[in-house]
Enzyme design. Structure first.
Site, PDB file in Angstrom:
ATOM      1  N   TYR A  64      17.257  -8.549   6.693  1.00 55.04           N
ATOM      2  CA  TYR A  64      18.566  -8.848   6.489  1.00 55.04           C
ATOM      3  C   TYR A  64      18.978  -9.923   7.112  1.00 55.04           C
ATOM      4  O   TYR A  64      19.724 -10.633   6.511  1.00 55.04           O
ATOM      5  CB  TYR A  64      18.477  -8.103   8.801  1.00 55.04           C
ATOM      6  CG  TYR A  64      19.677  -8.700   9.100  1.00 55.04           C
ATOM      7  CD1 TYR A  64      20.804  -7.312   9.367  1.00 55.04           C
ATOM      8  CD2 TYR A  64      19.884 -10.154  10.003  1.00 55.04           C
ATOM      9  CE1 TYR A  64      21.730  -7.801  10.258  1.00 55.04           C
ATOM     10  CE2 TYR A  64      21.056  -9.884  10.961  1.00 55.04           C
ATOM     11  CZ  TYR A  64      21.759  -9.318  10.577  1.00 55.04           C
ATOM     12  OH  TYR A  64      23.442  -9.724  11.615  1.00 55.04           O
ATOM     13  N   SER A 112      25.531 -14.248   9.978  1.00 58.73           N
ATOM     14  CA  SER A 112      24.676 -14.138  10.603  1.00 58.73           C
ATOM     15  C   SER A 112      23.344 -15.570  11.572  1.00 58.73           C
ATOM     16  O   SER A 112      23.514 -16.590  10.209  1.00 58.73           O
ATOM     17  CB  SER A 112      23.504 -13.171  11.268  1.00 58.73           C
ATOM     18  OG  SER A 112      22.498 -13.044  11.967  1.00 58.73           O
TER      19      SER A 112
END
Length: 266
Positions: A166, A153
């Protein structure tokens, strides 16, 4: 007199007959990658926690024996072992692995209130999962001089508040990528894709699909002029899984419509 190398034609089906395993492949970016692989002539084995979504993929794709689904929990080693064994029994080989499955919601709330169990849940799915899948697919991948693509990401490079678990898991996945590329080369290539804002509304379980609610200003944040789609990630994944990227390994590629390079002033 030596002659220069001839012009080489690009393969119209760069993944023809190649078998690609895709975790979290029944929905979202994973499904987009699976459909790109099928479009490039490959065969896919998708694994997902959502069996209904997996079966819907097979029904909607209607590609016969070129696609298969089996339930998969990437955080459980026994589940990963069964899934890899299923793929080998079905197709007899593994040419590529896409580690896509992960917890998508980056927001966990303030760090002071983050429970250890929740922190571990992010790491187990987003980082331990790719480790387990890579570990158990590795022998078969090495036999075919295959490739692994990890879906990380842009949050591995930049953050919003309250997204530590995350971001840490995706940052770890980028580091895992270049470490494994060094360890497994030259038998195996390993790269990562870092998606930005990808709209997955049309790529969900049939019961969860909705019409995108994207505003003009959502698109305008991107120098490319639009929010991304799963096909944008699938196109690069096909390249990284194919022999055309034979000199590319240990790298991470940002696919975000230019959003992370645009200076933002409020």
């Amino acid at each position: 007199m030596n002659q220069p190398p001839p012009i080489t034609a690009f393969a119209p089906q760069p993944l023809e007959e190649r078998v690609i395993l895709i975790t979290g492949g029944a929905q979202g970016i994973g499904r987009g990658i699976a459909q790109s692989v099928l479009g490039a002539g490959g065969r896919v084995v998708i694994g997902d926690l959502d069996s209904n979504a997996g079966k819907a993929c097979l029904d909607e794709w209607n590609v016969g024996g070129r696609a298969a689904f089996a339930p998969l929990d990437v955080a459980r080693e026994s589940s990963v072992k069964r899934w890899v064994a299923f793929a080998l029994k079905r197709f007899g080989r593994i040419d590529g692995l896409v580690n896509n499955a992960g917890i998508a919601d980056p927001h966990t709330g303030p760090l002071a209130g983050l429970e250890l169990a929740d922190w571990n849940r992010y790491l187990a799915t987003n980082l331990t999962g790719p480790f387990l899948c890579s570990k158990h697919a590795l022998p078969a991948l090495e036999q075919q001089h295959g490739a692994i693509v990890n879906i990380a990401s842009t949050r591995a490079l930049q953050s919003e508040p309250d997204t530590e678990a995350y971001a840490a898991s995706k940052g770890g996945l980028v580091a895992f990528t270049h470490a494994l590329a060094v360890s497994a080369g030259p038998r195996l290539r390993v790269n990562a894709i870092l998606p930005g804002w990808i709209a997955t509304y049309a790529w969900r379980n049939p019961q969860s699909r909705t019409t995108p609610k994207l505003r003009r200003r959502d698109h305008a944040q991107h120098p490319a002029g639009r929010v991304g789609t799963p096909e944008d990630i699938g196109a690069l994944a096909v390249y990284l899984l194919s022999p055309q990227s034979g000199f590319v390994t240990g790298q991470h590629f940002v696919v975000d419509g230019g959003m992370t390079i645009k200076m933002q002033y409020v």
